[in-house]
Design an enzyme around this catalytic site. Structure first.
Site, PDB file in Angstrom:
ATOM      1  N   LYS A  52       0.840  -1.205   0.000  1.00 47.28           N
ATOM      2  CA  LYS A  52       0.000   0.000   0.000  1.00 47.28           C
ATOM      3  C   LYS A  52       0.879   1.260   0.000  1.00 47.28           C
ATOM      4  O   LYS A  52       0.615   2.209  -0.745  1.00 47.28           O
ATOM      5  CB  LYS A  52      -0.933  -0.008   1.221  1.00 47.28           C
ATOM      6  CG  LYS A  52      -2.015  -1.069   1.125  1.00 47.28           C
ATOM      7  CD  LYS A  52      -2.730  -1.316   2.441  1.00 47.28           C
ATOM      8  CE  LYS A  52      -3.682  -2.496   2.324  1.00 47.28           C
ATOM      9  NZ  LYS A  52      -4.300  -2.876   3.594  1.00 47.28           N
ATOM     10  N   GLN A  96      -3.895  -1.478   9.814  1.00 45.75           N
ATOM     11  CA  GLN A  96      -3.928  -2.802   9.185  1.00 45.75           C
ATOM     12  C   GLN A  96      -4.622  -3.822  10.091  1.00 45.75           C
ATOM     13  O   GLN A  96      -4.327  -3.921  11.279  1.00 45.75           O
ATOM     14  CB  GLN A  96      -2.495  -3.251   8.851  1.00 45.75           C
ATOM     15  CG  GLN A  96      -2.407  -4.562   8.093  1.00 45.75           C
ATOM     16  CD  GLN A  96      -3.084  -4.512   6.721  1.00 45.75           C
ATOM     17  OE1 GLN A  96      -3.010  -3.516   6.007  1.00 45.75           O
ATOM     18  NE2 GLN A  96      -3.775  -5.577   6.364  1.00 45.75           N
ATOM     19  N   ASP A 119     -10.870   3.024   4.728  1.00 48.61           N
ATOM     20  CA  ASP A 119     -11.280   1.614   4.649  1.00 48.61           C
ATOM     21  C   ASP A 119     -12.795   1.453   4.795  1.00 48.61           C
ATOM     22  O   ASP A 119     -13.330   0.357   4.607  1.00 48.61           O
ATOM     23  CB  ASP A 119     -10.607   0.808   5.765  1.00 48.61           C
ATOM     24  CG  ASP A 119      -9.368   0.067   5.286  1.00 48.61           C
ATOM     25  OD1 ASP A 119      -9.262  -0.180   4.070  1.00 48.61           O
ATOM     26  OD2 ASP A 119      -8.511  -0.269   6.129  1.00 48.61           O
TER      27      ASP A 119
END
Ligand code: NDP
Length: 299
Positions: A52, A96, A119
């Site tokens: 990422k 994460q 997200d």
């Protein structure tokens, strides 16, 4: 049977997103910034996070990586998120998943500023998704799947879509998006307690498999011309490969291929789209926070 090439589409998207970043830089003097937080040293999470960060840099997005030790406390994690929430150079924040045991993931999601929640895990954005308000973020994997369906001109309106799996990351938001007024599919969600799953899947026009079980979807569970979107990423032993393992999906690819009208491979299907949508959301977060024109919707 056409393969849906997620890698190819993601490369197109990266080029479109790079263009949007250029516009923000030249037109608005803005540079999108993405903060990525990793807690602990889980090797798979390290790989995802590094991918990422690398991709963000390639697209001209500033990326900030924060590594907290496995022993980090809940307060340390939340304090870092709160710091990032108020930083002007950080537009998107991603922690994460999964965090180490003892860290409450939901509390992290609730602490991330909704305008930086790239997200789409904060309940505020999940709520917007639920009521069909598109001013928030769309969750990366399900949104990436819709982009694939759109770019391959696969009809969705009035189709029966069966989603296998009901996780907050994939299954549930996928079902919401497929049943939205933009997509207009009729959706059935299946999970581990579903009775007669194989009969339900056999009636599907579109199957999204997100359960994490290798080869779960077999040829006798699907009808002819079904569209199969395989989200699963399963590591199975493969002594013939250099690494000793390979990645396969939730569908028995070789056999369902013969019946499917379209299918995503693993790897190279849904996976690359997830990261592309994260980059898109990072650009969108910069626009939302600075009240400038949003990039064109990809779906
Ligand atoms: P979860 O483990 O959170 O959820 C799995 C879901 O599958 C649950 O709802 C579970 O049901 C259901 N399930 C498990 N076994 C069965 C069964 N035998 N029959 C029917 N349903 C079953 O997984 P995720 O949603 O996070 O991920 C799913 C897969 O997708 C994984 O392989 C993951 O690696 C992959 N993934 C891929 C991404 C990508 O970018 N390509 C992104 C995210 C995930 P129940 O709720 O009843 O337990």
């Amino acid at each position: 049977m056409p393969i849906i090439d997620g890698k190819k589409i993601s490369i197109q998207l990266f080029s479109e997103i790079r263009h949007e970043v250029e516009i923000l830089k030249t037109r608005d003097n803005l540079n999108p910034g993405l903060a990525v937080v990793i807690i602990g040293d889980d090797p798979a999470s390290q790989i995802y996070v590094n991918a990422k960060v690398k991709r963000a840099k390639e697209l001209g997005i500033n990326s900030f990586k924060y590594e907290l030790p496995e022993t980090a406390s809940q307060d340390e994690v939340l304090n870092l998120v709160r710091e990032l929430n108020v930083r002007n150079d950080v537009n998107g924040i991603l922690v994460q998943s999964p965090p180490p045991p003892g860290i409450d993931e939901q509390l992290i999601n609730e602490t991330i500023d909704p305008s930086k929640d790239v997200d789409c895990f904060n309940p505020y954005n999940v709520g917007k998704l639920t009521i069909g308000d598109e001013t928030g973020f769309l969750p990366c994997t399900p949104a990436g799947i819709l982009v694939l369906l759109k770019r391959y001109d696969i009809p969705t309106e009035g189709k029966h879509a069966v989603v296998l799996g009901r996780s907050n990351i994939v299954g549930k938001p996928m079902a919401l998006l497929l049943s939205s007024k933009r997509v207009n599919s009729t959706v059935t969600i299946c999970h581990s307690r579903t009775v007669g799953l194989d009969k339900i899947s056999a009636e599907a026009d579109i199957i999204v498999a997100a359960i994490g079980k290798p080869n779960f979807v077999s040829a006798d569970m699907v009808k002819n011309n079904v569209v199969i979107i395989d989200v699963g990423i399963n590591r199975v032993s493969a002594p013939e490969s250099k690494k000793g393992y390979k990645l396969i999906g939730d569908a028995d690819f070789e056999n369902v291929c013969e019946k499917a009208s379209f299918i995503t491979p693993v790897p190279g299907g849904v996976g690359p789209m997830t990261i592309a949508m994260l980059m898109y959301n990072s650009v969108k977060s910069c626009c939302i926070q600075n009240d400038v024109e949003l990039p064109k919707s990809l779906i």
